[in-house]
Design an enzyme around this catalytic site. Structure first.
Site, PDB file in Angstrom:
ATOM      1  N   CYS A   2      -2.454  -0.340   1.045  1.00 11.69           N
ATOM      2  CA  CYS A   2      -2.153  -0.295   2.481  1.00 11.69           C
ATOM      3  C   CYS A   2      -1.194  -1.389   2.971  1.00 11.69           C
ATOM      4  CB  CYS A   2      -3.419  -0.387   3.310  1.00 11.69           C
ATOM      5  SG  CYS A   2      -4.599   0.918   2.996  1.00 11.69           S
ATOM      6  N   ARG A  27       3.516   0.102  -0.727  1.00  9.88           N
ATOM      7  CA  ARG A  27       2.113  -0.284  -0.871  1.00  9.88           C
ATOM      8  C   ARG A  27       1.169   0.894  -0.704  1.00  9.88           C
ATOM      9  NH1 ARG A  27       1.340  -6.016  -0.202  1.00  9.88           N
ATOM     10  NH2 ARG A  27      -0.847  -5.589   0.138  1.00  9.88           N
ATOM     11  N   TRP A  73      -3.126   3.762   1.811  1.00 15.33           N
ATOM     12  CA  TRP A  73      -3.454   4.221   0.465  1.00 15.33           C
ATOM     13  C   TRP A  73      -4.945   4.508   0.537  1.00 15.33           C
ATOM     14  CZ3 TRP A  73      -6.720   2.964  -3.609  1.00 15.33           C
ATOM     15  CH2 TRP A  73      -6.405   3.542  -4.838  1.00 15.33           C
ATOM     16  N   ASN A  99      -6.637  -3.080   5.746  1.00 12.01           N
ATOM     17  CA  ASN A  99      -6.372  -2.924   4.318  1.00 12.01           C
ATOM     18  C   ASN A  99      -7.574  -3.517   3.596  1.00 12.01           C
ATOM     19  OD1 ASN A  99      -5.398  -2.922   1.700  1.00 12.01           O
ATOM     20  ND2 ASN A  99      -4.126  -4.752   2.011  1.00 12.01           N
ATOM     21  N   GLY A 100      -8.217  -2.736   2.728  1.00 14.92           N
ATOM     22  CA  GLY A 100      -9.379  -3.253   2.005  1.00 14.92           C
ATOM     23  C   GLY A 100     -10.514  -2.250   2.017  1.00 14.92           C
ATOM     24  N   GLU A 485       3.074   1.033 -23.058  1.00 18.12           N
ATOM     25  CA  GLU A 485       3.856   0.906 -21.823  1.00 18.12           C
ATOM     26  C   GLU A 485       4.759   2.133 -21.613  1.00 18.12           C
ATOM     27  OE1 GLU A 485       3.691  -0.681 -19.240  1.00 18.12           O
ATOM     28  OE2 GLU A 485       5.667  -0.717 -18.312  1.00 18.12           O
ATOM     29  N   LYS A 489       4.435   4.487 -18.361  1.00 20.91           N
ATOM     30  CA  LYS A 489       5.563   4.761 -17.457  1.00 20.91           C
ATOM     31  C   LYS A 489       5.731   6.263 -17.257  1.00 20.91           C
ATOM     32  CE  LYS A 489       6.028   1.841 -15.866  1.00 20.91           C
ATOM     33  NZ  LYS A 489       5.480   0.545 -15.977  1.00 20.91           N
ATOM     34  N   GLU A 492       2.801   7.742 -15.175  1.00 18.59           N
ATOM     35  CA  GLU A 492       2.812   7.263 -13.785  1.00 18.59           C
ATOM     36  C   GLU A 492       3.798   8.043 -12.922  1.00 18.59           C
ATOM     37  OE1 GLU A 492       2.011   2.546 -13.261  1.00 18.59           O
ATOM     38  OE2 GLU A 492       3.757   3.049 -14.451  1.00 18.59           O
ATOM     39  N   HIS A 508      -6.136   9.053 -37.280  1.00 19.11           N
ATOM     40  CA  HIS A 508      -7.552   9.074 -36.914  1.00 19.11           C
ATOM     41  C   HIS A 508      -7.786   9.869 -35.628  1.00 19.11           C
ATOM     42  CE1 HIS A 508      -8.365   6.256 -40.097  1.00 19.11           C
ATOM     43  NE2 HIS A 508      -7.388   5.482 -39.646  1.00 19.11           N
ATOM     44  N   LYS A 607       1.469   0.005  -5.239  1.00 21.23           N
ATOM     45  CA  LYS A 607       2.106  -1.124  -5.929  1.00 21.23           C
ATOM     46  C   LYS A 607       1.139  -2.285  -6.098  1.00 21.23           C
ATOM     47  CE  LYS A 607       5.629  -3.204  -7.643  1.00 21.23           C
ATOM     48  NZ  LYS A 607       5.856  -2.741  -9.024  1.00 21.23           N
TER      49      LYS A 607
END
Ligand code: G6P
Length: 612
Positions: A2, A27, A73, A99-100, A485, A489, A492, A508, A607
């Site tokens: 947020c 955000r 968010w 926010n929270g 990574e 990416k 995401e 395996h 973010k």
């Protein structure tokens, strides 16, 4: 998580709030809303992006020199118009943005419902503003006092701003666990969940501390007090942030800009720390506690997301060069699993934002057990920088694209410098090995530039792979974290299911998935286990998998067997992650773009994750 922006002064607030929301949109982008005072408290809010809010608000009364805005968010309640912030109190006199997460919201809600409160939304935020109103009305106290009493009873994390119809020339803000910055202008104040909406108006800022309440009043100016009602003297700092760095600078997306900035950001990270002419590495952050760190029984790295993957590379680097045992933990697991941590431990926390709730909580736990805490972060003045014993900034500049790129290479560069510095101090690296790594490290920015020149080829390969539903990324040694990574990416930003695996672990499990439709991206630059990675590629080819290999320039062996190759310049093996990650960032970017995805604001992600 947020975004919060607010303004109080003499100017029209709406344009300031909208510009601020656009800057903060990275955000959260589930919904957006504003509250403005013009003889009444006008609230406009909409599901979707800030642009949807702008369309909705057109032709409405947007006047007012006091106001606040929010990008959401979603945590409690799905993203829709009703759950969007701001939220009103029961009598409509107060409006709040938050926010929270209020963890005891259910209990508060049940108590308030007994008092007759009715709620329009499913959010914890609406409960908080009703709770504040209840205290204000029943105890007949000023708003700031009601906020103080309410917050003392709230469990959870918050950054809030409140407006009051009965006292419209005043904003009340408070924080615990979620960041808030106050900008101080000429007869005006700004509030932001970070400095990005403030920097174009003023460079003078106050970072609110946890459990502090700020009262911003047109006549009385700024007052800060604690939840315990103790007046605090505001500590005004100068922002070191340039507005140009928050713009796209000619690129179509922030992510692309940030990928292409990496030659410079890696250089910036090494500046003043890497001295080639003197063959020396000195990481300033290590100095104060040098003995404690170099003699630590163990280093534990805690982080989340991409920063955790950088931490994994840190483990390889520090163990390989400095021979100190290292463990890497997800901050969210570490904080809740009663880890064995004591005074001889060193905890390195890595975070781009410096605000990730789980990482901050892991640090708090480590500190409470007497460990030394070291922060590696990007955002100057963030909470992490303020709660650690020592640390280093990576100096990557603002990272706006939600998928981290330049912060990752900055973190890896810094960890490489730390490993080298510690290795030299401990005598675990030969003088010639030390000098060679320093010389190689200094060439990395130019070599990154060289890798970026493969962009057109990577776009071509992306076209071939773009419709795949799955992808497998494999790597060994220093390239195993890069496989993780690369997969992260891709998932995401393109929503393709992707997994990263150590190449030898393929047999395996993941090998069962390989058929002619499965792209397998193998990061195969290793010198030490080259023949092993060649065998892994053969195993994939034998099952008809399509292989894209990232190889060292001139690798004719792998070029012969892989379907596609992307070459990176030769370098010392511990430094290869800084190069081999670049083609994977670009591959994810192009595939996401070709699939019509919003690369800078991928669905459901944020973010800066300031809730646990
Ligand atoms: C979010 C971001 C990731 C980031 C992670 C950790 O998930 O989308 O890009 O790696 O948080 O954030 P931090 O700021 O602590 O590095």
């Amino acid at each position: 998580m947020c975004g919060i922006v607010a303004y109080i002064g003499e100017k029209e607030a709406y344009p300031i709030l909208i510009k601020g929301l656009q800057r903060l949109e990275y955000r959260g982008y589930d919904s957006a809303g504003v509250a403005l005072y013009d003889n009444d408290l006008n609230v406009y809010k909409r599901k979707g992006k800030v642009n949807d809010l702008i369309k909705f608000a057109t032709n409405k009364n947007l006047k007012g020199s006091v106001g606040m805005g929010h990008t959401r968010w979603a945590t409690h309640g799905e993203p829709d118009d009703i759950n969007a912030h701001p939220h009103f109190s029961g009598n409509g006199n107060l409006a709040i943005i938050h926010n929270g997460i209020i963890e005891n919201y259910a209990l508060l809600k049940a108590t308030l419902e007994k008092e007759g409160h009715k709620f329009a939304s499913e959010t914890d935020t609406e409960i908080l503003v009703h709770f504040i109103e209840e205290i204000k009305e029943k105890s007949n106290v000023e708003l700031e006092e009601a906020v103080r009493i309410a917050l003392a009873k709230v469990i959870g994390a918050y950054a809030i701003v409140i407006m009051d119809k009965d006292n419209p020339d005043r904003l009340i803000a408070a924080r615990k666990g979620s960041p808030l910055v106050i900008g101080i202008g000429d007869q005006e104040f700004f509030i932001g969940s970070d400095a990005t909406p403030i920097v174009e108006h003023t460079k003078n800022v106050v970072y609110l501390n946890d459990r502090e309440i700020a009262i911003l009043d047109k006549k009385e100016g700024l007052t800060i007090k604690t939840i315990e009602n103790e007046i605090q003297t505001p500590f005004i700092q100068k922002l070191d942030l340039e507005i140009e760095k928050l713009e796209k600078g000619g690129y179509d997306h922030y992510m692309l800009k940030e990928i292409f900035e990496q030659p410079r950001t890696i250089s910036d990270c090494m500046r003043g720390r890497l001295n080639v002419s003197k063959s020396m590495v000195k990481v300033g952050g290590l100095k104060e506690y040098q003995n404690r760190i170099m003699n630590a029984d163990r280093i534990t790295i805690v982080a989340c997301g991409t920063s955790w993957i950088a931490g994994l590379i840190g483990e390889y680097l520090i163990e390989d060069m400095a021979r100190i045992p290292v463990e890497v933990e997800y901050a969210s697991e570490f904080r809740y699993r009663n880890p064995v941590i004591g005074e001889k431990d060193v905890i390195i926390a890595i975070s781009q934002s410096g605000e990730t709730a789980d990482t901050l909580a892991a640090l708090e736990l480590a500190r409470s057990r007497g460990a030394l805490t070291y922060g590696i972060c990007n955002v100057v003045g963030s909470s992490m920088a303020r709660v650690t014993d020592c640390g280093s900034y990576i100096h990557a500049g603002p990272e706006i694209g939600v998928a981290s790129t330049k912060a990752f290479t900055g973190q890896v560069a810094l960890l490489t410098l730390m490993a080298l510095n510690l290795a030299h101090l401990r005598g675990t690296v030969s003088q010639s090995g030390y000098q060679q790594l320093i010389s190689e490290l200094s060439k990395i920015p130019d070599k990154v530039q060289k890798v970026l020149e493969s962009n057109a080829k990577i776009r071509y390969i992306a076209e071939i792979f773009k419709d795949t539903p799955n992808a497998l990324y494999l790597g060994r040694g220093y390239n195993f974290p890069i496989a993780l990574e690369g997969a992260l990416k891709l998932k995401e930003i393109s929503y393709i299911h992707a997994e990263g695996y150590p190449a030898a672990e393929m047999k395996h499990g993941p090998i069962a998935l390989i058929d002619e439709n499965m792209p397998v991206i193998i990061i195969a630059t290793n010198k030490s286990a080259h023949e092993k990675i060649v065998s892994n590629i053969q195993e994939v080819k034998a099952r008809k998998g399509k292989v894209l290999a990232i190889v060292t320039e001139g690798d004719n062996v792998i070029s012969e067997i892989a379907d596609f190759i992307i070459e990176i310049p030769d370098t010392a093996e511990p430094l290869t992650p800084l190069l081999s990650v670049i083609p994977l960032q670009l591959l994810a970017y192009h595939i996401a773009l070709m699939r019509g995805c919003n690369v800078d604001q991928p669905r459901n992600l944020a973010k800066s994750v300031t809730v646990e």
